[in-house]
Design a protein around this motif. Structure first.
Motif, PDB file in Angstrom:
ATOM      1  N   GLY A 111     -13.879 -10.625  -0.781  1.00  0.00           N
ATOM      2  CA  GLY A 111     -13.889  -9.984   0.530  1.00  0.00           C
ATOM      3  C   GLY A 111     -12.768  -8.961   0.623  1.00  0.00           C
ATOM      4  O   GLY A 111     -11.915  -8.852  -0.262  1.00  0.00           O
ATOM      5  N   ALA A 112     -12.800  -8.200   1.692  1.00  0.00           N
ATOM      6  CA  ALA A 112     -11.725  -7.260   1.998  1.00  0.00           C
ATOM      7  C   ALA A 112     -11.448  -7.335   3.485  1.00  0.00           C
ATOM      8  O   ALA A 112     -12.381  -7.331   4.292  1.00  0.00           O
ATOM      9  CB  ALA A 112     -12.105  -5.835   1.594  1.00  0.00           C
ATOM     10  N   SER A 113     -10.192  -7.445   3.846  1.00  0.00           N
ATOM     11  CA  SER A 113      -9.797  -7.509   5.254  1.00  0.00           C
ATOM     12  C   SER A 113      -8.803  -6.407   5.564  1.00  0.00           C
ATOM     13  O   SER A 113      -7.953  -6.065   4.731  1.00  0.00           O
ATOM     14  CB  SER A 113      -9.184  -8.873   5.595  1.00  0.00           C
ATOM     15  N   VAL A 114      -8.906  -5.866   6.774  1.00  0.00           N
ATOM     16  CA  VAL A 114      -8.085  -4.731   7.193  1.00  0.00           C
ATOM     17  C   VAL A 114      -7.229  -5.145   8.388  1.00  0.00           C
ATOM     18  O   VAL A 114      -7.709  -5.848   9.299  1.00  0.00           O
ATOM     19  CB  VAL A 114      -8.970  -3.525   7.561  1.00  0.00           C
ATOM     20  N   PHE A 115      -5.985  -4.695   8.376  1.00  0.00           N
ATOM     21  CA  PHE A 115      -5.036  -5.060   9.419  1.00  0.00           C
ATOM     22  C   PHE A 115      -4.283  -3.810   9.892  1.00  0.00           C
ATOM     23  O   PHE A 115      -4.107  -2.849   9.143  1.00  0.00           O
ATOM     24  CB  PHE A 115      -4.027  -6.090   8.901  1.00  0.00           C
ATOM     25  N   TYR A 116      -3.832  -3.879  11.158  1.00  0.00           N
ATOM     26  CA  TYR A 116      -3.015  -2.802  11.739  1.00  0.00           C
ATOM     27  C   TYR A 116      -1.726  -3.421  12.279  1.00  0.00           C
ATOM     28  O   TYR A 116      -1.745  -4.485  12.897  1.00  0.00           O
ATOM     29  CB  TYR A 116      -3.775  -2.089  12.857  1.00  0.00           C
ATOM     30  N   ARG A 117      -0.623  -2.724  12.048  1.00  0.00           N
ATOM     31  CA  ARG A 117       0.683  -3.199  12.511  1.00  0.00           C
ATOM     32  C   ARG A 117       1.301  -2.158  13.431  1.00  0.00           C
ATOM     33  O   ARG A 117       1.414  -0.980  13.082  1.00  0.00           O
ATOM     34  CB  ARG A 117       1.610  -3.462  11.320  1.00  0.00           C
ATOM     35  N   THR A 118       1.687  -2.601  14.622  1.00  0.00           N
ATOM     36  CA  THR A 118       2.306  -1.688  15.583  1.00  0.00           C
ATOM     37  C   THR A 118       3.781  -1.496  15.245  1.00  0.00           C
ATOM     38  O   THR A 118       4.362  -2.243  14.447  1.00  0.00           O
ATOM     39  CB  THR A 118       2.187  -2.229  17.011  1.00  0.00           C
ATOM     40  N   GLU A 119       4.416  -0.514  15.899  1.00  0.00           N
ATOM     41  CA  GLU A 119       5.845  -0.286  15.695  1.00  0.00           C
ATOM     42  C   GLU A 119       6.664  -1.488  16.147  1.00  0.00           C
ATOM     43  O   GLU A 119       7.768  -1.728  15.645  1.00  0.00           O
ATOM     44  CB  GLU A 119       6.282   0.969  16.441  1.00  0.00           C
ATOM     45  N   LEU A 155       3.654  -7.063   3.615  1.00  0.00           N
ATOM     46  CA  LEU A 155       2.643  -6.451   2.749  1.00  0.00           C
ATOM     47  C   LEU A 155       2.304  -5.033   3.186  1.00  0.00           C
ATOM     48  O   LEU A 155       1.799  -4.244   2.378  1.00  0.00           O
ATOM     49  CB  LEU A 155       1.370  -7.305   2.729  1.00  0.00           C
ATOM     50  N   PHE A 156       2.589  -4.683   4.444  1.00  0.00           N
ATOM     51  CA  PHE A 156       2.328  -3.322   4.909  1.00  0.00           C
ATOM     52  C   PHE A 156       3.245  -2.299   4.224  1.00  0.00           C
ATOM     53  O   PHE A 156       2.920  -1.111   4.195  1.00  0.00           O
ATOM     54  CB  PHE A 156       2.519  -3.232   6.423  1.00  0.00           C
ATOM     55  N   ALA A 157       4.380  -2.754   3.705  1.00  0.00           N
ATOM     56  CA  ALA A 157       5.321  -1.891   2.983  1.00  0.00           C
ATOM     57  C   ALA A 157       5.726  -0.666   3.814  1.00  0.00           C
ATOM     58  O   ALA A 157       5.815   0.458   3.297  1.00  0.00           O
ATOM     59  CB  ALA A 157       4.727  -1.451   1.638  1.00  0.00           C
ATOM     60  N   GLY A 158       5.951  -0.876   5.108  1.00  0.00           N
ATOM     61  CA  GLY A 158       6.420   0.187   5.970  1.00  0.00           C
ATOM     62  C   GLY A 158       5.329   1.069   6.561  1.00  0.00           C
ATOM     63  O   GLY A 158       5.621   1.986   7.331  1.00  0.00           O
ATOM     64  N   ARG A 159       4.074   0.801   6.222  1.00  0.00           N
ATOM     65  CA  ARG A 159       2.971   1.594   6.769  1.00  0.00           C
ATOM     66  C   ARG A 159       2.295   0.811   7.895  1.00  0.00           C
ATOM     67  O   ARG A 159       2.563  -0.367   8.098  1.00  0.00           O
ATOM     68  CB  ARG A 159       1.990   1.965   5.665  1.00  0.00           C
ATOM     69  N   SER A 160       1.392   1.458   8.614  1.00  0.00           N
ATOM     70  CA  SER A 160       0.780   0.811   9.773  1.00  0.00           C
ATOM     71  C   SER A 160      -0.574   0.181   9.463  1.00  0.00           C
ATOM     72  O   SER A 160      -1.078  -0.590  10.268  1.00  0.00           O
ATOM     73  CB  SER A 160       0.613   1.819  10.921  1.00  0.00           C
ATOM     74  N   GLN A 161      -1.156   0.505   8.300  1.00  0.00           N
ATOM     75  CA  GLN A 161      -2.482  -0.011   7.973  1.00  0.00           C
ATOM     76  C   GLN A 161      -2.450  -0.709   6.618  1.00  0.00           C
ATOM     77  O   GLN A 161      -1.805  -0.233   5.674  1.00  0.00           O
ATOM     78  CB  GLN A 161      -3.502   1.136   7.943  1.00  0.00           C
ATOM     79  N   LEU A 162      -3.150  -1.836   6.546  1.00  0.00           N
ATOM     80  CA  LEU A 162      -3.153  -2.649   5.332  1.00  0.00           C
ATOM     81  C   LEU A 162      -4.575  -3.061   4.991  1.00  0.00           C
ATOM     82  O   LEU A 162      -5.314  -3.535   5.852  1.00  0.00           O
ATOM     83  CB  LEU A 162      -2.294  -3.901   5.540  1.00  0.00           C
ATOM     84  N   ILE A 163      -4.955  -2.857   3.737  1.00  0.00           N
ATOM     85  CA  ILE A 163      -6.217  -3.383   3.218  1.00  0.00           C
ATOM     86  C   ILE A 163      -5.880  -4.491   2.230  1.00  0.00           C
ATOM     87  O   ILE A 163      -5.148  -4.267   1.250  1.00  0.00           O
ATOM     88  CB  ILE A 163      -7.045  -2.300   2.508  1.00  0.00           C
ATOM     89  N   VAL A 164      -6.397  -5.675   2.479  1.00  0.00           N
ATOM     90  CA  VAL A 164      -6.222  -6.816   1.576  1.00  0.00           C
ATOM     91  C   VAL A 164      -7.538  -7.078   0.852  1.00  0.00           C
ATOM     92  O   VAL A 164      -8.569  -7.266   1.507  1.00  0.00           O
ATOM     93  CB  VAL A 164      -5.791  -8.078   2.345  1.00  0.00           C
ATOM     94  N   TYR A 165      -7.482  -7.082  -0.469  1.00  0.00           N
ATOM     95  CA  TYR A 165      -8.649  -7.513  -1.236  1.00  0.00           C
ATOM     96  C   TYR A 165      -8.492  -8.992  -1.553  1.00  0.00           C
ATOM     97  O   TYR A 165      -7.497  -9.411  -2.146  1.00  0.00           O
ATOM     98  CB  TYR A 165      -8.816  -6.709  -2.526  1.00  0.00           C
ATOM     99  N   HIS A 166      -9.473  -9.780  -1.128  1.00  0.00           N
ATOM    100  CA  HIS A 166      -9.478 -11.218  -1.401  1.00  0.00           C
ATOM    101  C   HIS A 166     -10.046 -11.429  -2.804  1.00  0.00           C
ATOM    102  O   HIS A 166     -11.267 -11.456  -3.003  1.00  0.00           O
ATOM    103  CB  HIS A 166     -10.322 -11.955  -0.359  1.00  0.00           C
TER     104      HIS A 166
END
Length: 252
Positions: free
Chosen positions: A174-182, A62-73
């Motif tokens: 709700g909204a949840s935020v995630f970070y993905r490392t390299e 779901l990050f689609a190649g980016r490092s930050q993701l916002i999910v809207y529930h």
């Protein structure tokens, strides 16, 4: 509306006083946002799989190649005929933001428990383009505190917005935020619920500028006037309309 009428000079003096308070609020919000970014993170240990338009996807996908993701529930239960009207009100603001977010290393996606076919049909009806996947059959919604069991609802104790309380239906926004490392590690950094989502609703920000404001004082719950954008009737005001999520955006 009955309102106080003054000269331009008097108006200007009061407007400048109010501007000082607005600046205080802006600076306080900046400090709060900085504090939010300093909150600790939690490693996401569970492997989530979702149904997407191109097949099964993981949370990492779901990050689609980016490092930050916002999910809207997005409130859309498996047995509902359509998505929540209040969530739809918020979702009407997502497509315009998504392209700009992509250029700040942020991907935006929505997740609901409804089966993918139901989501796709409703998404097409609404004319939205943002990525929206189904969590049907996994624990994602439960793990992020936006889905409740019949037993919890009957007991009147659901865990939502970081406390136990009553809730009218089985799904919550709700909204949840995630970070993905390299290296591919994923961390949960933040979640907001209830009126913590207000800032995502641009229409409310516009309404806060006008003389009547949000004009919701006569309603039992905020957003009772809201319709799916293809369901409004002609007229200056939308009146109360019962729906799936009345009371879902209870005061924070």
């Amino acid at each position: 509306m009955q309102h106080r009428i003054v000269s331009h000079e008097e108006w200007l003096a009061e407007r400048r006083q109010h501007l000082a308070r607005e600046k205080e609020f802006t600076h306080a919000r900046d400090r709060l946002s900085a504090e939010r970014r300093e909150l600790p993170w939690v490693r996401v240990e569970k492997s989530y799989r979702f149904d997407g338009s191109d097949g099964p996807v993981t949370l990492g996908d779901l990050f689609a190649g980016r490092s930050q993701l916002i999910v809207y529930h997005f409130m859309f239960a498996p047995d509902w005929d359509e998505g929540c009207k209040s969530c739809s009100y918020l979702a009407d603001h997502l497509d315009g933001a998504a392209i700009h977010l992509a250029h700040r290393d942020v991907t935006l996606a929505a997740v609901s428990r409804a089966p993918l076919a139901e989501i796709q049909g409703f998404r097409e009806r609404m004319g939205w383009q943002f990525n929206w996947v189904s969590s049907f059959g996994n624990d994602f919604n439960r793990d992020f505190d936006v889905t409740f069991t019949p037993e919890e609802l009957a007991k009147g104790e659901v865990y939502y917005n970081y406390e136990l309380g009553r809730f009218p239906v089985e799904e919550a926004p709700g909204a949840s935020v995630f970070y993905r490392t390299e290296a591919g590690e994923i961390f949960h950094t933040y979640s907001a619920y209830a009126r913590g989502l207000d800032i995502l609703v641009g229409t409310y920000n516009f309404l806060d500028l006008v003389p009547k404001g949000r004009d919701e004082d006569g309603f039992a719950h905020t957003m009772e006037w809201v319709r799916h954008h293809d369901r409004y009737e002609d007229g200056p005001l939308a009146v109360r309309q019962p729906g799936c999520c009345n009371g879902a955006a209870a005061p924070q």
